[in-house]
Write a protein that holds these residues in place. Structure first.
Motif, short mmCIF file in Angstrom:
data_model
loop_
_atom_site.label_atom_id
_atom_site.label_comp_id
_atom_site.label_asym_id
_atom_site.label_seq_id
_atom_site.Cartn_x
_atom_site.Cartn_y
_atom_site.Cartn_z
N LYS A 92 0.83 -1.20 0.00
CA LYS A 92 0.00 0.00 0.00
C LYS A 92 0.87 1.26 0.00
N LYS A 93 1.94 1.26 0.79
CA LYS A 93 2.84 2.40 0.86
C LYS A 93 3.56 2.60 -0.48
N SER A 94 3.95 1.49 -1.09
CA SER A 94 4.63 1.54 -2.39
C SER A 94 3.71 2.12 -3.45
N ALA A 95 2.44 1.71 -3.44
CA ALA A 95 1.45 2.22 -4.42
C ALA A 95 1.20 3.70 -4.20
N ALA A 96 1.17 4.13 -2.93
CA ALA A 96 0.94 5.54 -2.61
C ALA A 96 2.11 6.41 -3.08
N THR A 97 3.32 5.88 -2.96
CA THR A 97 4.52 6.60 -3.41
C THR A 97 4.52 6.79 -4.91
N LEU A 98 4.12 5.72 -5.62
CA LEU A 98 4.09 5.79 -7.09
C LEU A 98 3.00 6.74 -7.58
N ALA A 99 1.89 6.81 -6.81
CA ALA A 99 0.79 7.71 -7.19
C ALA A 99 1.21 9.16 -6.99
#
Length: 259
Positions: A252-259
């Motif tokens: 979830k944190k990785s997806a938020a960073t990419l967004a």
């Protein structure tokens, strides 16, 4: 905790909580109790879904890994789930693998625990004996590191299935289908982040199987749980849930960073 089994057309399922869908696929002798601790933990952060696989309801021709993978795909399409996490134990892991290979577009992550698809000892070197309670008891107990995890209710349920001729035929058909359906050459196609959680004392899909999955699935990580057999989410639920929660939080944190 008792969960409501919902029905939609031919599908029966549990759906608890809100959030990103977390779909759980049970194994050959799987029951809702296998995932009780997992459901109660993750229903606070995810929409936890457990489709009831029609182990004894499909015709014999479709009583196979491929047949159940098609059933799960139809269920997911009917429910409209998107961007879901897919978790499978034992045969359920095998079904999850076939699903992600054929329909990768909506799967966010894959979680396998004690999965077939490469190797499994199954019933060992003999068929389950109808009417032999002690044999069934020993075969059920060997699934776990601690034989006491195989409660009398669980043993009775497996005994009931194996003592029904038509159900036993389907169990054997599924077991043979799992052995024939080796996915070793296809696992490199899986691109999603994959978590492998294995019991150190798993005798059905031993630790070397987990290492092989880890080698063949590109974006995978492997965690072992000690004093644990073939069903970590059932035998060591607190440690299993902690490992899964850490993995999902990281994604979830990785997806938020990419967004």
């Amino acid at each position: 905790m008792q969960y409501e089994v919902k029905k939609l057309d031919k599908f029966k399922y549990i759906e608890e909580g809100e959030g990103e869908p977390l779909i759980l696929l049970h194994g050959l002798f799987g029951a809702l109790s296998n995932y009780e601790h997992l459901i109660s933990h993750f229903r606070h952060t995810h929409k936890v879904i457990v489709p009831m696989l029609p182990m004894f309801e499909l015709d014999l021709l479709h009583t196979s890994v491929g047949g159940f993978a098609k059933y799960i795909n139809k269920f997911i399409e009917k429910m409209g789930y998107k961007n879901y996490h897919l978790l499978g134990n034992s045969l359920g892991g095998h079904i999850a693998l076939v699903h992600i290979l054929k329909h990768p577009e909506n799967v966010q992550t894959l979680i396998l625990t004690g999965s077939s698809g490469l190797y499994e000892s199954g019933m060992g070197d003999s068929y389950p004996r109808r009417g032999d309670y002690e044999y069934i008891k020993k075969k059920t107990e060997v699934t776990f590191y601690d034989p006491a995890t195989a409660t009398p209710d669980l043993i009775d349920e497996v005994y009931k299935i194996c003592n029904n001729r038509l159900q036993l035929i389907r169990i054997l058909a599924l077991a043979k289908s799992a052995i024939r359906n080796n996915l070793g050459e296809e696992l490199g196609q899986i691109k999603q982040p994959t978590l492998l959680v294995w019991g150190n004392q798993d005798t059905v899909t031993p630790p070397f199987v987990a290492h092989e999955f880890n080698k063949l699935i590109p974006n995978s990580e492997l965690k072992f749980i000690d004093k644990c057999g073939h069903a970590p989410m059932m035998e060591q639920p607190a440690e299993f849930n902690a490992i899964l929660e850490e993995f999902l939080t990281k994604i979830k944190k990785s997806a938020a960073t990419l967004a």
